[in-house]
Design a protein around this motif. Structure first.
Motif, PDB file in Angstrom:
ATOM      1  N   VAL A 236       1.198  -2.487  -6.605  1.00  0.00           N
ATOM      2  CA  VAL A 236       2.756  -2.019  -6.933  1.00  0.00           C
ATOM      3  C   VAL A 236       3.541  -3.384  -5.599  1.00  0.00           C
ATOM      4  N   LEU A 237       2.847  -3.833  -4.810  1.00  0.00           N
ATOM      5  CA  LEU A 237       4.126  -5.413  -4.803  1.00  0.00           C
ATOM      6  C   LEU A 237       4.336  -6.054  -5.720  1.00  0.00           C
ATOM      7  N   LYS A 238       2.817  -6.314  -6.085  1.00  0.00           N
ATOM      8  CA  LYS A 238       3.467  -7.751  -7.922  1.00  0.00           C
ATOM      9  C   LYS A 238       4.460  -6.814  -8.628  1.00  0.00           C
ATOM     10  N   ASN A 239       3.791  -6.105  -8.825  1.00  0.00           N
ATOM     11  CA  ASN A 239       5.819  -5.527  -9.239  1.00  0.00           C
ATOM     12  C   ASN A 239       7.401  -5.516  -9.285  1.00  0.00           C
TER      13      ASN A 239
ATOM     14  N   ALA B 153      16.787   4.207 -12.392  1.00  0.00           N
ATOM     15  CA  ALA B 153      17.533   3.767 -10.875  1.00  0.00           C
ATOM     16  C   ALA B 153      16.771   3.461 -10.102  1.00  0.00           C
ATOM     17  N   ALA B 154      15.991   3.685  -9.370  1.00  0.00           N
ATOM     18  CA  ALA B 154      14.545   3.165  -8.423  1.00  0.00           C
ATOM     19  C   ALA B 154      14.109   1.442  -8.402  1.00  0.00           C
ATOM     20  N   ALA B 155      14.272   0.907  -9.719  1.00  0.00           N
ATOM     21  CA  ALA B 155      14.243  -0.106  -9.616  1.00  0.00           C
ATOM     22  C   ALA B 155      15.813  -1.217  -9.414  1.00  0.00           C
ATOM     23  N   THR B 156      16.610   0.150  -9.350  1.00  0.00           N
ATOM     24  CA  THR B 156      18.610  -0.880  -9.531  1.00  0.00           C
ATOM     25  C   THR B 156      18.892  -0.396  -7.738  1.00  0.00           C
ATOM     26  N   ARG B 157      17.856   0.593  -7.367  1.00  0.00           N
ATOM     27  CA  ARG B 157      18.234   0.948  -5.765  1.00  0.00           C
ATOM     28  C   ARG B 157      16.685  -0.490  -4.904  1.00  0.00           C
ATOM     29  N   LEU B 158      15.721  -0.895  -5.537  1.00  0.00           N
ATOM     30  CA  LEU B 158      15.555  -2.688  -4.762  1.00  0.00           C
ATOM     31  C   LEU B 158      16.376  -3.131  -5.110  1.00  0.00           C
ATOM     32  N   ARG B 159      16.729  -3.306  -5.574  1.00  0.00           N
ATOM     33  CA  ARG B 159      17.227  -4.608  -6.232  1.00  0.00           C
ATOM     34  C   ARG B 159      18.584  -4.569  -5.245  1.00  0.00           C
ATOM     35  N   GLU B 160      19.103  -3.539  -5.381  1.00  0.00           N
ATOM     36  CA  GLU B 160      20.616  -2.705  -3.701  1.00  0.00           C
ATOM     37  C   GLU B 160      20.111  -3.587  -3.090  1.00  0.00           C
TER      38      GLU B 160
ATOM     39  N   GLU C 126      11.116   1.825   1.669  1.00  0.00           N
ATOM     40  CA  GLU C 126      10.813   3.554   0.876  1.00  0.00           C
ATOM     41  C   GLU C 126      11.161   3.513  -0.488  1.00  0.00           C
ATOM     42  N   GLY C 127       9.659   3.555  -1.288  1.00  0.00           N
ATOM     43  CA  GLY C 127      10.473   3.922  -2.862  1.00  0.00           C
ATOM     44  C   GLY C 127       9.226   3.250  -3.790  1.00  0.00           C
ATOM     45  N   LEU C 128       8.946   2.104  -3.254  1.00  0.00           N
ATOM     46  CA  LEU C 128       8.326   1.561  -4.192  1.00  0.00           C
ATOM     47  C   LEU C 128       6.958   2.132  -4.932  1.00  0.00           C
ATOM     48  N   ALA C 129       6.445   3.146  -4.873  1.00  0.00           N
ATOM     49  CA  ALA C 129       5.850   4.250  -5.613  1.00  0.00           C
ATOM     50  C   ALA C 129       6.316   4.665  -6.595  1.00  0.00           C
ATOM     51  N   ASP C 130       8.193   4.824  -6.343  1.00  0.00           N
ATOM     52  CA  ASP C 130       9.189   5.247  -7.740  1.00  0.00           C
ATOM     53  C   ASP C 130       9.082   3.682  -8.602  1.00  0.00           C
ATOM     54  N   VAL C 131       9.380   2.559  -8.391  1.00  0.00           N
ATOM     55  CA  VAL C 131       9.560   1.932  -9.693  1.00  0.00           C
ATOM     56  C   VAL C 131       8.347   2.124 -10.482  1.00  0.00           C
ATOM     57  N   PRO C 132       8.679   2.056 -11.678  1.00  0.00           N
ATOM     58  CA  PRO C 132       8.057   1.923 -12.882  1.00  0.00           C
ATOM     59  C   PRO C 132       8.095   0.832 -12.741  1.00  0.00           C
ATOM     60  N   PHE C 133       6.544   0.364 -13.908  1.00  0.00           N
ATOM     61  CA  PHE C 133       5.853  -1.186 -14.386  1.00  0.00           C
ATOM     62  C   PHE C 133       7.006  -2.135 -14.680  1.00  0.00           C
ATOM     63  N   TYR C 134       7.217  -3.204 -14.467  1.00  0.00           N
ATOM     64  CA  TYR C 134       8.610  -4.082 -14.928  1.00  0.00           C
ATOM     65  C   TYR C 134       8.362  -4.245 -16.644  1.00  0.00           C
TER      66      TYR C 134
ATOM     67  N   SER D 258       0.690  -1.040   0.395  1.00  0.00           N
ATOM     68  CA  SER D 258       0.132   0.046  -0.031  1.00  0.00           C
ATOM     69  C   SER D 258       0.704   1.554  -0.286  1.00  0.00           C
ATOM     70  N   LEU D 259       0.503   1.785  -1.007  1.00  0.00           N
ATOM     71  CA  LEU D 259       0.785   3.530  -0.959  1.00  0.00           C
ATOM     72  C   LEU D 259       0.453   4.626  -0.513  1.00  0.00           C
ATOM     73  N   ARG D 260      -0.042   4.347   1.093  1.00  0.00           N
ATOM     74  CA  ARG D 260      -0.913   5.627   1.595  1.00  0.00           C
ATOM     75  C   ARG D 260      -0.720   5.124   2.712  1.00  0.00           C
ATOM     76  N   SER D 261      -0.454   7.095   3.378  1.00  0.00           N
ATOM     77  CA  SER D 261       1.094   7.165   4.584  1.00  0.00           C
ATOM     78  C   SER D 261       0.291   6.678   5.445  1.00  0.00           C
ATOM     79  N   GLY D 262      -1.227   6.317   5.753  1.00  0.00           N
ATOM     80  CA  GLY D 262      -2.017   6.227   6.844  1.00  0.00           C
ATOM     81  C   GLY D 262      -2.482   4.231   7.119  1.00  0.00           C
ATOM     82  N   SER D 263      -2.033   3.631   5.560  1.00  0.00           N
ATOM     83  CA  SER D 263      -2.608   2.414   5.624  1.00  0.00           C
ATOM     84  C   SER D 263      -1.943   1.880   6.969  1.00  0.00           C
ATOM     85  N   HIS D 264      -2.980   1.613   6.928  1.00  0.00           N
ATOM     86  CA  HIS D 264      -2.675  -0.106   8.430  1.00  0.00           C
ATOM     87  C   HIS D 264      -1.879  -0.818   8.030  1.00  0.00           C
ATOM     88  N   ASN D 265      -1.101  -1.764   6.940  1.00  0.00           N
ATOM     89  CA  ASN D 265      -0.429  -2.010   6.527  1.00  0.00           C
ATOM     90  C   ASN D 265       0.518  -1.600   6.677  1.00  0.00           C
ATOM     91  N   ARG D 266       1.444  -0.996   6.616  1.00  0.00           N
ATOM     92  CA  ARG D 266       2.377   0.022   6.806  1.00  0.00           C
ATOM     93  C   ARG D 266       2.086   0.297   7.820  1.00  0.00           C
TER      94      ARG D 266
END
Length: 186
Positions: free
Chosen positions: A88-91, A59-66, A39-47, A11-19
């Motif tokens: 966003v999680l599937k991506n 760069a966002a995908a590289t950061r996720l992998r790192e 932090e930063g899943l919202a910045d990762v483009p669709f695969y 969930s990307l929502r700041s108040g998300s109960h999952n967050r």
């Protein structure tokens, strides 16, 4: 040995109960376990395999992998969107499933948890997340599950980090995940 768990929240929502559930995992991680909330899943483009090259990879995908490469295990925290896993999680799973044969998820102990408003706490989404992560190569820790129903009312005025039952259940999940890292399946 210290176990480093990377938490990915669907969930990307700041108040998300999952967050908030992931924040509780960070706060109440057992001794010897460190949970990092990515932090930063919202910045990762669709695969897209066309951009998954040394020259084009975002760069966002590289950061996720790192970040994933630094983890011993993964905690996927998912709400349920229309009966399934959020995009966003599937991506994130899609990006982490590559490169084929050498992905960050390959063989990594992974647990899936979540909370949702419905009476089953997002079980459908959690099952889909487990399926996707397993196909991507993750080792799903089957006894590390947590689904908390009624999130909207249960956490209306209480953060999951302050809910003794949620914290106890999270501790069981994190302990099982850490044990899977320390004693990998043969």
């Amino acid at each position: 040995m210290s176990v480093h768990i990377l938490a990915l929240v669907g969930s990307l929502r700041s108040g998300s109960h999952n967050r908030q559930l992931a924040e509780a995992a960070v706060k109440h991680a057992p001794e010897g376990v460190e949970v990092t909330l990515y932090e930063g899943l919202a910045d990762v483009p669709f695969y897209n395999e066309d951009i998954d090259t040394e020259e084009e990879r975002p760069a966002a995908a590289t950061r996720l992998r790192e970040a994933a490469a630094q983890a011993n295990a993964f905690l996927l925290v998912t709400p349920e969107y229309n009966g399934t896993i959020p995009a966003v999680l599937k991506n994130a799973i899609d990006w982490l499933s590559r490169p084929f044969g050498a992905s960050a998820l390959a063989g990594s102990p992974t647990a899936v948890i979540g909370t949702a408003y419905g009476q089953f706490g997002g079980l459908w989404a959690q099952d889909e997340a487990r399926k996707s992560a397993r196909i991507a190569g993750a080792t799903i820790v089957e006894d590390a599950k947590l689904s908390i129903p009624g999130s909207v009312t249960r956490f209306a005025e209480t953060h999951p980090a302050d809910d003794a039952e949620a914290v106890a259940q999270l501790t069981v999940v994190l302990t099982a995940l850490a044990a899977a890292v320390e004693a990998p399946a043969s």
